[in-house]
Design a protein around this motif. Structure first.
Motif, PDB file in Angstrom:
ATOM      1  N   ILE A   1       0.830  -1.203   0.000  1.00 47.62           N
ATOM      2  CA  ILE A   1       0.000   0.000   0.000  1.00 47.62           C
ATOM      3  C   ILE A   1       0.865   1.255   0.000  1.00 47.62           C
ATOM      4  O   ILE A   1       0.554   2.244  -0.655  1.00 47.62           O
ATOM      5  CB  ILE A   1      -0.936   0.004   1.228  1.00 47.62           C
ATOM      6  CG1 ILE A   1      -1.829  -1.250   1.208  1.00 47.62           C
ATOM      7  CG2 ILE A   1      -1.782   1.271   1.258  1.00 47.62           C
ATOM      8  CD1 ILE A   1      -2.723  -1.372  -0.013  1.00 47.62           C
ATOM      9  N   TYR A   2       1.956   1.230   0.752  1.00 50.22           N
ATOM     10  CA  TYR A   2       2.824   2.395   0.831  1.00 50.22           C
ATOM     11  C   TYR A   2       4.269   1.991   1.103  1.00 50.22           C
ATOM     12  O   TYR A   2       4.550   0.864   1.506  1.00 50.22           O
ATOM     13  CB  TYR A   2       2.345   3.370   1.913  1.00 50.22           C
ATOM     14  CG  TYR A   2       2.122   2.727   3.283  1.00 50.22           C
ATOM     15  CD1 TYR A   2       3.171   2.252   4.056  1.00 50.22           C
ATOM     16  CD2 TYR A   2       0.840   2.628   3.812  1.00 50.22           C
ATOM     17  CE1 TYR A   2       2.968   1.673   5.297  1.00 50.22           C
ATOM     18  CE2 TYR A   2       0.616   2.046   5.064  1.00 50.22           C
ATOM     19  CZ  TYR A   2       1.683   1.581   5.798  1.00 50.22           C
ATOM     20  OH  TYR A   2       1.482   1.000   7.024  1.00 50.22           O
TER      21      TYR A   2
ATOM     22  N   ALA B   1      -5.379   6.765  10.496  1.00 50.15           N
ATOM     23  CA  ALA B   1      -5.010   8.173  10.350  1.00 50.15           C
ATOM     24  C   ALA B   1      -3.924   8.348   9.284  1.00 50.15           C
ATOM     25  O   ALA B   1      -3.940   9.315   8.518  1.00 50.15           O
ATOM     26  CB  ALA B   1      -4.530   8.722  11.689  1.00 50.15           C
ATOM     27  N   LYS B   2      -2.984   7.410   9.243  1.00 51.55           N
ATOM     28  CA  LYS B   2      -1.906   7.497   8.250  1.00 51.55           C
ATOM     29  C   LYS B   2      -2.466   7.442   6.834  1.00 51.55           C
ATOM     30  O   LYS B   2      -2.099   8.255   5.983  1.00 51.55           O
ATOM     31  CB  LYS B   2      -0.909   6.359   8.467  1.00 51.55           C
ATOM     32  CG  LYS B   2       0.224   6.325   7.443  1.00 51.55           C
ATOM     33  CD  LYS B   2       1.273   5.289   7.789  1.00 51.55           C
ATOM     34  CE  LYS B   2       2.421   5.316   6.794  1.00 51.55           C
ATOM     35  NZ  LYS B   2       3.547   4.463   7.182  1.00 51.55           N
ATOM     36  N   LEU B   3      -3.373   6.500   6.592  1.00 55.22           N
ATOM     37  CA  LEU B   3      -3.951   6.395   5.254  1.00 55.22           C
ATOM     38  C   LEU B   3      -4.880   7.566   4.959  1.00 55.22           C
ATOM     39  O   LEU B   3      -4.996   7.997   3.810  1.00 55.22           O
ATOM     40  CB  LEU B   3      -4.692   5.071   5.106  1.00 55.22           C
ATOM     41  CG  LEU B   3      -3.811   3.826   5.063  1.00 55.22           C
ATOM     42  CD1 LEU B   3      -4.626   2.597   4.681  1.00 55.22           C
ATOM     43  CD2 LEU B   3      -2.648   3.980   4.098  1.00 55.22           C
TER      44      LEU B   3
ATOM     45  N   ARG C   1      -4.333  10.615   5.906  1.00 56.62           N
ATOM     46  CA  ARG C   1      -3.449  11.707   5.464  1.00 56.62           C
ATOM     47  C   ARG C   1      -3.042  11.531   4.008  1.00 56.62           C
ATOM     48  O   ARG C   1      -2.718  12.505   3.327  1.00 56.62           O
ATOM     49  CB  ARG C   1      -2.201  11.760   6.346  1.00 56.62           C
ATOM     50  CG  ARG C   1      -2.449  12.211   7.770  1.00 56.62           C
ATOM     51  CD  ARG C   1      -1.143  12.556   8.483  1.00 56.62           C
ATOM     52  NE  ARG C   1      -0.246  11.418   8.603  1.00 56.62           N
ATOM     53  CZ  ARG C   1      -0.249  10.554   9.608  1.00 56.62           C
ATOM     54  NH1 ARG C   1      -1.139  10.685  10.585  1.00 56.62           N
ATOM     55  NH2 ARG C   1       0.622   9.559   9.662  1.00 56.62           N
ATOM     56  N   MET C   2      -3.053  10.267   3.551  1.00 51.26           N
ATOM     57  CA  MET C   2      -2.701   9.986   2.157  1.00 51.26           C
ATOM     58  C   MET C   2      -3.917  10.062   1.237  1.00 51.26           C
ATOM     59  O   MET C   2      -3.810   9.818   0.037  1.00 51.26           O
ATOM     60  CB  MET C   2      -2.072   8.592   2.052  1.00 51.26           C
ATOM     61  CG  MET C   2      -0.763   8.449   2.804  1.00 51.26           C
ATOM     62  SD  MET C   2      -0.119   6.740   2.671  1.00 51.26           S
ATOM     63  CE  MET C   2       1.361   6.841   3.673  1.00 51.26           C
ATOM     64  N   GLY C   3      -5.081  10.378   1.825  1.00 56.50           N
ATOM     65  CA  GLY C   3      -6.285  10.549   1.023  1.00 56.50           C
ATOM     66  C   GLY C   3      -7.163   9.327   0.909  1.00 56.50           C
ATOM     67  O   GLY C   3      -8.065   9.291   0.069  1.00 56.50           O
ATOM     68  N   LEU C   4      -6.940   8.304   1.769  1.00 59.60           N
ATOM     69  CA  LEU C   4      -7.749   7.089   1.737  1.00 59.60           C
ATOM     70  C   LEU C   4      -8.634   7.030   2.974  1.00 59.60           C
ATOM     71  O   LEU C   4      -8.139   7.121   4.101  1.00 59.60           O
ATOM     72  CB  LEU C   4      -6.864   5.842   1.684  1.00 59.60           C
ATOM     73  CG  LEU C   4      -5.963   5.687   0.461  1.00 59.60           C
ATOM     74  CD1 LEU C   4      -5.142   4.406   0.587  1.00 59.60           C
ATOM     75  CD2 LEU C   4      -6.779   5.674  -0.819  1.00 59.60           C
ATOM     76  N   ASP C   5      -9.924   6.897   2.770  1.00 56.17           N
ATOM     77  CA  ASP C   5     -10.892   6.835   3.874  1.00 56.17           C
ATOM     78  C   ASP C   5     -11.247   5.374   4.128  1.00 56.17           C
ATOM     79  O   ASP C   5     -12.062   4.796   3.416  1.00 56.17           O
ATOM     80  CB  ASP C   5     -12.141   7.639   3.517  1.00 56.17           C
ATOM     81  CG  ASP C   5     -13.143   7.673   4.668  1.00 56.17           C
ATOM     82  OD1 ASP C   5     -12.741   7.409   5.813  1.00 56.17           O
ATOM     83  OD2 ASP C   5     -14.335   7.947   4.410  1.00 56.17           O
TER      84      ASP C   5
END
Length: 258
Positions: A5-6, A45-47, A49-53
């Motif tokens: 994912i990242y 929260a990390k995702l 911030r990356m724009g994933l809900d």
């Protein structure tokens, strides 16, 4: 998640489209991570911030699996812990007491505060009879800066100094995999594991009877596949290729872990 994912704080190509597809097609999915450092809320929260809900319920970590294992084996156990808040919180929630003098377990996860003093204390505890637990068996992990040591590399000095082998909870341990399938409410024959590591993700899927998809966005590159005595059913560049593969019938995905 790391390598799928990242990388660190950088979202990998195609991930946004893959998550949109999962949600649009109402696929059951669970992000399994061997990294024990973050809580479910921190991962959410990390995702975000990356724009994933993505809801908290879609995350399951080796820290949660380790805490559940210890609580089942020895309710109210005492443990000396080397790890980050994700592991500490998971153990606390399961009623495990922190003790660096006479613990029942020494538990090691990823840690940015890993020190020689901690190694020495862990060694003394194991020598006095504490059971040695590693949250996962990953030797390395991918970051934005490249490959870094992971849990098993941190446990190794304690194993070598004591002559005791750790028991590792995360992937490919079936304990974590079966819990993941149960959380999805699915069956192994209808579930796909998507991962970037042959030595954890893919072997875990094979041993648990899941379909296996290796993505080349993390630790394993194509030249490394032949070094293993088993193979994934499908190899893709990244998770962004999965929606098209599903449309073409190459992947039959009712639920996914990875």
């Amino acid at each position: 998640m790391d390598g799928v994912i990242y990388h660190g704080n950088r979202l990998l190509p195609g991930v946004r489209e893959f998550v949109d597809w999962l949600q649009r097609e109402k696929k059951d999915f669970l992000f399994l991570t061997n990294n024990s450092g973050k809580t479910q809320r921190e991962l959410q929260a990390k995702l975000s911030r990356m724009g994933l809900d993505i809801d908290e319920k879609h995350f399951y970590t080796s820290a949660l699996a380790t805490a559940q294992f210890i609580a089942t084996q020895m309710p109210g156990a005492r443990a000396f812990v080397i790890g980050e808040p994700g592991l500490l919180n998971a153990l606390y929630e399961q009623g495990i007491t922190f003790d660096d003098v006479s613990p029942d377990y020494v538990i090691v996860g990823e840690s940015s505060s890993y020190t020689y003093d901690n190694i020495c204390r862990a060694v003394r505890c194991v020598q006095k009879g504490a059971r040695l637990i590693g949250t996962n068996s990953d030797l390395t992990g991918p970051t934005e800066q490249g490959i870094v040591p992971a849990c098993r590399a941190l446990v190794a000095p304690i194993e070598l100094a004591t002559g005791k082998e750790a028991y590792y909870i995360g992937k490919p341990n079936p304990l974590m995999m079966r819990t993941g399938i149960n959380l999805l409410g699915g069956h192994s024959q209808d579930t796909v594991i998507i991962g970037d590591r042959m030595d954890t993700d893919i072997v875990a899927g094979i041993e648990c009877g899941l379909d296996t998809v290796l993505v080349l966005s993390g630790v394993t590159d194509r030249s490394m596949i032949d070094h293993f005595p088993y193979r994934p059913r499908l190899v893709l560049q990244g998770v962004g290729d999965i929606p098209d593969a599903a449309e073409e019938g190459i992947v039959h995905l009712e639920s996914a872990v990875g």
